[in-house]
Design an enzyme around this catalytic site. Structure first.
Site, PDB file in Angstrom:
ATOM      1  N   THR A  38      -0.860   2.283   7.082  1.00  0.00           N
ATOM      2  CA  THR A  38      -0.833   1.035   6.326  1.00  0.00           C
ATOM      3  C   THR A  38      -0.837  -0.132   7.297  1.00  0.00           C
ATOM      4  OG1 THR A  38       0.368  -0.310   4.718  1.00  0.00           O
ATOM      5  CG2 THR A  38       1.704   1.131   6.114  1.00  0.00           C
ATOM      6  N   GLY A  39      -1.515  -1.208   6.915  1.00  0.00           N
ATOM      7  CA  GLY A  39      -1.581  -2.375   7.787  1.00  0.00           C
ATOM      8  C   GLY A  39      -2.932  -3.047   7.640  1.00  0.00           C
ATOM      9  N   ARG A  58     -15.202  -5.983  -0.102  1.00  0.00           N
ATOM     10  CA  ARG A  58     -14.508  -5.598   1.136  1.00  0.00           C
ATOM     11  C   ARG A  58     -13.888  -4.201   0.998  1.00  0.00           C
ATOM     12  NH1 ARG A  58      -8.843  -4.354   2.603  1.00  0.00           N
ATOM     13  NH2 ARG A  58      -8.663  -4.749   4.832  1.00  0.00           N
ATOM     14  N   GLY A  98     -11.266  -1.595   2.970  1.00  0.00           N
ATOM     15  CA  GLY A  98     -10.295  -1.456   4.052  1.00  0.00           C
ATOM     16  C   GLY A  98     -10.292  -0.043   4.613  1.00  0.00           C
ATOM     17  N   ASP A  99      -9.240   0.286   5.322  1.00  0.00           N
ATOM     18  CA  ASP A  99      -9.131   1.619   5.951  1.00  0.00           C
ATOM     19  C   ASP A  99      -8.687   2.697   4.966  1.00  0.00           C
ATOM     20  OD1 ASP A  99      -6.632   0.226   5.801  1.00  0.00           O
ATOM     21  OD2 ASP A  99      -5.740   1.781   7.062  1.00  0.00           O
ATOM     22  N   THR A 148       0.873  -1.187   0.000  1.00  0.00           N
ATOM     23  CA  THR A 148       0.000   0.000   0.000  1.00  0.00           C
ATOM     24  C   THR A 148       0.903   1.227   0.000  1.00  0.00           C
ATOM     25  OG1 THR A 148      -1.798  -1.081   1.164  1.00  0.00           O
ATOM     26  CG2 THR A 148      -1.600   1.287   1.515  1.00  0.00           C
ATOM     27  N   GLY A 164      -6.369  -3.378   7.626  1.00  0.00           N
ATOM     28  CA  GLY A 164      -7.268  -2.237   7.587  1.00  0.00           C
ATOM     29  C   GLY A 164      -8.369  -2.244   8.623  1.00  0.00           C
TER      30      GLY A 164
HETATM   31  N1  ASP Z   1      -4.617  -1.056   4.857  1.00  0.00           N
HETATM   32  C1  ASP Z   1      -4.768  -1.773   3.624  1.00  0.00           C
HETATM   33  C2  ASP Z   1      -6.115  -2.473   3.628  1.00  0.00           C
HETATM   34  O1  ASP Z   1      -6.508  -2.996   4.651  1.00  0.00           O
HETATM   35  C3  ASP Z   1      -3.697  -2.804   3.385  1.00  0.00           C
HETATM   36  C4  ASP Z   1      -2.286  -2.391   3.717  1.00  0.00           C
HETATM   37  O2  ASP Z   1      -2.030  -1.255   4.100  1.00  0.00           O
HETATM   38  O3  ASP Z   1      -1.381  -3.247   3.584  1.00  0.00           O
HETATM   39  O4  ASP Z   1      -6.734  -2.529   2.595  1.00  0.00           O
END
Ligand code: ASP
Length: 320
Positions: free
Chosen positions: A231-232, A209, A211-212, A181, A234
């Site tokens: 990032t992470g 789906r 995410g954040d 990301t 979500g």
């Molecule tokens: N945050 C992103 C999501 O959940 C994925 C990521 O940042 O690796 O879609």
């Protein structure tokens, strides 16, 4: 003073095992983004909002990051992308969810921000709006790279949960993981900040789906004091309103580092491993993460630092 900080995703568990053969290409991309956009930011030819848009566009162009071309594949093997952007000066924001037919989701989010209303558009309507606004159209299959196809095949063979190949480095080395990301935060010559984030989400994510990344206050936030891109995993960043939580904690008087730590501590117990980049209007910058690695870089008044694992990359040795 001008600052540009970028990330190219966080992930992995356990000990840092060093650069992979593909990392030099990711480093080159980050170096180019920081140099070119950093210089433009410093010269005053672009503001923080344009800087984060252009920085993210350049990273969306890099197939090794999980945004634009090279996004990870959904459960059904297709690419759907999310992006959002926010301007600190006036709190204007734009976001797209599940777009499939454009090269630059972040430019689509920027066009929504500029239009002023609404803040979010989803799926086909978002693609249509973006293309009408002049964002480059692409065939959905153009976004799929060989590396991501291979990663998805492994995910499918292992019957793994969504995102498994993104996080579990016992499954794959980090070139094969779905992290990547991308995001940017900037402080411009006028003292204004902005933030932008763009992603293909998580490998094998189910249809629909979200995410954040496209959620203002979760993956992206900017106000007059601070700009944040996360990032992470979500879902945990959504449940903690992570990016906005950081801004709120910073406003209580915590240092930027303390406020970032508070957010990472809040997401961890609910399965949210990842990282944050943040810049403040008075010139502080932070790029903390709680995973094995986070692709990250900072331009600060002409000085560039880049890191992937725990330590910064020695850029002089990369040049030689
Ligand atoms: N945050 C992103 C999501 O959940 C994925 C990521 O940042 O690796 O879609």
């Amino acid at each position: 003073m001008t600052i540009l900080a970028i990330h190219g995703g966080a992930g992995g568990d356990g000990e840092w095992r060093g650069l992979t053969s593909l990392d030099p290409e990711r480093i080159r991309c980050m170096q180019n983004v920081l140099q070119s956009i950093g210089e433009a930011l410093q010269s005053g030819s672009i503001d923080a909002l344009e800087a984060v848009t252009q920085a993210v566009e350049l990273m969306e162009n890099e197939p090794l990051f999980n945004a634009g071309i090279g996004s990870v594949l959904d459960e059904d093997g297709s690419v759907t992308m999310d992006a959002s952007i926010m301007n600190g000066l006036d709190g204007a924001a734009g976001s797209v969810v599940n777009v499939r037919r454009i090269r630059h989701p972040i430019r689509a989010a920027y066009c929504i921000l500029k239009q002023g209303w609404p803040v979010m558009l989803n799926s086909e309507a978002a693609d249509e709006f973006a293309i009408e606004q002049g964002v480059e159209p692409v065939e959905p299959t153009w976004l799929i790279t060989k590396l991501r196809q291979k990663q998805w095949n492994l995910w499918k063979d292992k019957n793994a949960r969504p995102g498994a190949t993104d996080e579990d480095d016992s499954v794959l080395d980090h070139d094969m993981e779905g992290m990547g990301t991308v995001g940017a935060v900037a402080l411009d010559v006028h003292g204004n900040v902005a933030a932008a984030t763009s992603t293909g989400g998580m490998t094998g994510k189910p249809k629909g789906r979200i995410g954040d990344t496209p959620i203002i206050g979760a993956g992206t936030w900017a106000d007059t004091n601070i700009a944040v891109s996360c990032t992470g995993v979500g879902e945990a960043f959504i449940r903690t309103c992570a990016a906005h939580r950081l801004a709120a904690k910073y406003e209580t008087g915590l240092t930027l580092q303390e406020a970032c730590q508070d957010v990472l501590d809040a997401v961890e117990p609910i399965g949210g491993r990842g990282g944050i980049i943040a810049v403040t209007s008075d010139g502080s910058v932070a790029t903390p993460f709680q995973t094995m690695l986070m692709y990250r870089g900072v331009w600060s008044d002409g000085t560039i630092t880049i890191g992937i694992g725990p330590n910064d990359v020695d850029l002089d040795s990369m040049d030689s």
